[in-house]
Design a protein around this motif. Sequence first.
Motif, PDB file in Angstrom:
ATOM      1  N   ILE A 211       0.857  -1.201   0.000  1.00  0.00           N
ATOM      2  CA  ILE A 211       0.000   0.000   0.000  1.00  0.00           C
ATOM      3  C   ILE A 211       0.889   1.247   0.000  1.00  0.00           C
ATOM      4  CG2 ILE A 211      -1.809   1.270   1.210  1.00  0.00           C
ATOM      5  CD1 ILE A 211      -2.628  -1.492   0.041  1.00  0.00           C
ATOM      6  N   THR A 212       0.756   2.033  -1.062  1.00  0.00           N
ATOM      7  CA  THR A 212       1.633   3.188  -1.231  1.00  0.00           C
ATOM      8  C   THR A 212       0.923   4.520  -1.049  1.00  0.00           C
ATOM      9  OG1 THR A 212       1.816   2.037  -3.337  1.00  0.00           O
ATOM     10  CG2 THR A 212       3.713   3.138  -2.580  1.00  0.00           C
ATOM     11  N   LEU A 214      -2.984   6.440   0.169  1.00  0.00           N
ATOM     12  CA  LEU A 214      -4.337   6.294   0.713  1.00  0.00           C
ATOM     13  C   LEU A 214      -5.205   7.401   0.154  1.00  0.00           C
ATOM     14  CD1 LEU A 214      -3.536   5.681   4.478  1.00  0.00           C
ATOM     15  CD2 LEU A 214      -4.231   3.974   2.796  1.00  0.00           C
ATOM     16  N   ALA A 224      -7.210   2.199  -0.454  1.00  0.00           N
ATOM     17  CA  ALA A 224      -5.786   1.874  -0.356  1.00  0.00           C
ATOM     18  C   ALA A 224      -5.284   1.558  -1.755  1.00  0.00           C
ATOM     19  CB  ALA A 224      -5.581   0.679   0.562  1.00  0.00           C
ATOM     20  N   GLY A 226      -2.088   0.554  -4.406  1.00  0.00           N
ATOM     21  CA  GLY A 226      -0.754  -0.038  -4.519  1.00  0.00           C
ATOM     22  C   GLY A 226      -0.632  -0.823  -5.804  1.00  0.00           C
ATOM     23  N   LEU A 241      -4.076  -8.645   5.600  1.00  0.00           N
ATOM     24  CA  LEU A 241      -3.525  -7.295   5.601  1.00  0.00           C
ATOM     25  C   LEU A 241      -2.400  -7.294   6.638  1.00  0.00           C
ATOM     26  CD1 LEU A 241      -3.708  -4.353   4.624  1.00  0.00           C
ATOM     27  CD2 LEU A 241      -5.393  -3.943   6.416  1.00  0.00           C
ATOM     28  N   THR A 277      -6.759   0.063  -6.731  1.00  0.00           N
ATOM     29  CA  THR A 277      -7.324   0.796  -5.602  1.00  0.00           C
ATOM     30  C   THR A 277      -8.284  -0.153  -4.896  1.00  0.00           C
ATOM     31  OG1 THR A 277      -7.151   2.875  -6.793  1.00  0.00           O
ATOM     32  CG2 THR A 277      -8.683   2.821  -4.947  1.00  0.00           C
ATOM     33  N   ALA A 284      -6.168  -0.188   6.672  1.00  0.00           N
ATOM     34  CA  ALA A 284      -4.959  -0.186   5.841  1.00  0.00           C
ATOM     35  C   ALA A 284      -4.175   1.096   6.045  1.00  0.00           C
ATOM     36  CB  ALA A 284      -5.339  -0.331   4.370  1.00  0.00           C
ATOM     37  N   THR A 289       1.140  -4.533   3.667  1.00  0.00           N
ATOM     38  CA  THR A 289       1.087  -5.373   2.468  1.00  0.00           C
ATOM     39  C   THR A 289      -0.227  -6.147   2.460  1.00  0.00           C
ATOM     40  OG1 THR A 289       3.472  -5.696   2.574  1.00  0.00           O
ATOM     41  CG2 THR A 289       2.258  -7.170   1.119  1.00  0.00           C
TER      42      THR A 289
END
Length: 594
Positions: A211-212, A214, A224, A226, A241, A277, A284, A289
């Motif tokens: 997750i990069t 939000l 979230a 990524g 998660l 997404t 998260a 991850t």
Amino acid sequence: MERQDVRNIAIIAHVDHGKTTLVDAMLKQSGMFRDPSQLQERALDANPLERERGITILAKNTAITYRGVLINIVDTPGHADFGGEVERILSMVDGALLVVDANEGPMPQTRYVLQKALKAGLRPVVVLNKMDREGARPEEVLEAVLELFIDLEASDDQLDFPVIYASAKAGIASNTAPLPPEGNLEPLFEAILAHIPYPVGDETAPLQVLITTLDHDDYVGRLAIGRVRQGRLTLGQTVALAHADGTVERVRPSKLYGRIGLKRVELESVTVGDIVTLAGLEDANIGDTVTDPDNPQPLPPISVDEPTLTILVGVNTSPFAGLEGQFITSRQLRDRLFREQQRNVALRVEETEDADVFRVSGRGELHIGILLEEMRREGYEMEVSKPEVILKETPDGLMEPMERLYLDVPDEYVGAVMELLGPRRATMVAMGQAGPGQTRLEFVISARGLLGFRSAFINQTRGYGIMNHLFDGYQPYSGPIEEMPRGALIAIETGTATAYALDNAQERGVLFIGPGTPVYAGMVVGEHSRPSDLEINVCKKKHVTNMRSSTAEEGIRLTPPRVLTLDQALEYVKSDELVEITPKSIRLRKATLD
Ligand code: GTP
């Protein structure tokens, strides 16, 4: 698995070099805008405040298709104030479009982000934009870009970048200069397909999505975002998660989204290389991850720069509350701030003992300032304290955050800028040419020294200066034993004379020329200073030098300064000659003394 049907790229550009215009043109030409009325919404700068300030605050994603290939384009914020954001965004992509104005050439912002992109191993495509303009000087600018790559230690692969000449405005790209009078962006699309690697990964391996970013959606809640590193994820499937702190929970995403153009589209499943997404993961966080519940394989968490600055934000309790904006309850303020924290990653919001007051911490004055301005526009009336730097207690003692400050300044303002920085205890680490008539300066400065600097700098350079800063680690706190508020008047008795000064790092000051010489004036610099660190302007006989109290000549006795109010000080010195000074007139003063 080889995803030859996907390319993930970041777009890097200095403010106004044409990033948004280029993405708009790409969207248009890839056939996304069938309805011309949609064109009014510009692609990247969706937030009105961003549009007005001309900067991109939060990275946003868009996607286009070209010859059956989905090109995901993520925007990178150029502002170092939002530290950590850039690295995270870059971790989702394999290549970068570096957009450079063919007249202005590479600028500081280009440099920071490019440096990070090269470090992340991304393959670049260089776009020399605004080729339609008269001042375009593509050869020289290309030379400067190449120098920049070498300076930033680009790998051989990275140095082998394709160059595309373009007019984002006209929607024309070409492999050679000058531009043809007519054309389209195909050469650019082709360069992306040919030079930017497609995602590769094992589709059958355990799922991994780091997750990069939000986001928040009023209907589906937390989002979230990524990139799928490996494995496959299908809607309805339960996933693990894995949080950055090592705990793992089982969750089921309620929706999976991808992008087409500017729109989110629902997906049934995603796999290697997709930027997805996820909705429904309320816990998260950045660095978590999303992985296989039966065989969780968390990725190493990504770091987010810690906040260095904090302010208190409270409900407006003045009798005039509600007159200018709208009366806000502490509940409303609380909700708004905590909601912001969900997507504004480097921001931290905490409650205080006072239910009406919240502590908001962030990456710098601009970072926090933009949020406050945004809230004011939404009608929030707030009381806001002065910013304070966050200090850190470690086994080695109290530490303070340092910043690396990069300034691009027209040559004629270099002296004035140096003078602004001296009292702020900045150490110069580099100085060089930044283009015709422009000097680039690089300093290390404490975050405290940087407080209030931006406005002073912009004033001093009449808006022509460009400023960026990056977090540069912690150093032992050099601050006060005895804290003095900035702007306090201090008195230093020197044996032969008494002198007074107000913090004149940027505000005005008062200098008292006492009977007899020499005369010493101390200033409270930055938020806090301790007496022994005072910068002292020594005006001795006709000679003016700048030295620190600790290095002051022998025989000068510095008694601990007393903190006086302006009124007290004026009272104290009223019978003597009193000179009002501003940083400018200090120079005049020196000149007349000389
Ligand atoms: P931020 O998103 O604010 O960082 O800026 P940006 O890089 O997105 O720049 P933007 O696309 O907003 O362009 C800045 C200005 O340059 C606008 O006035 C554009 O119309 C103009 N511009 C962009 N591309 C071109 C071009 O190829 N030729 C000419 N002549 N002008 C251009």
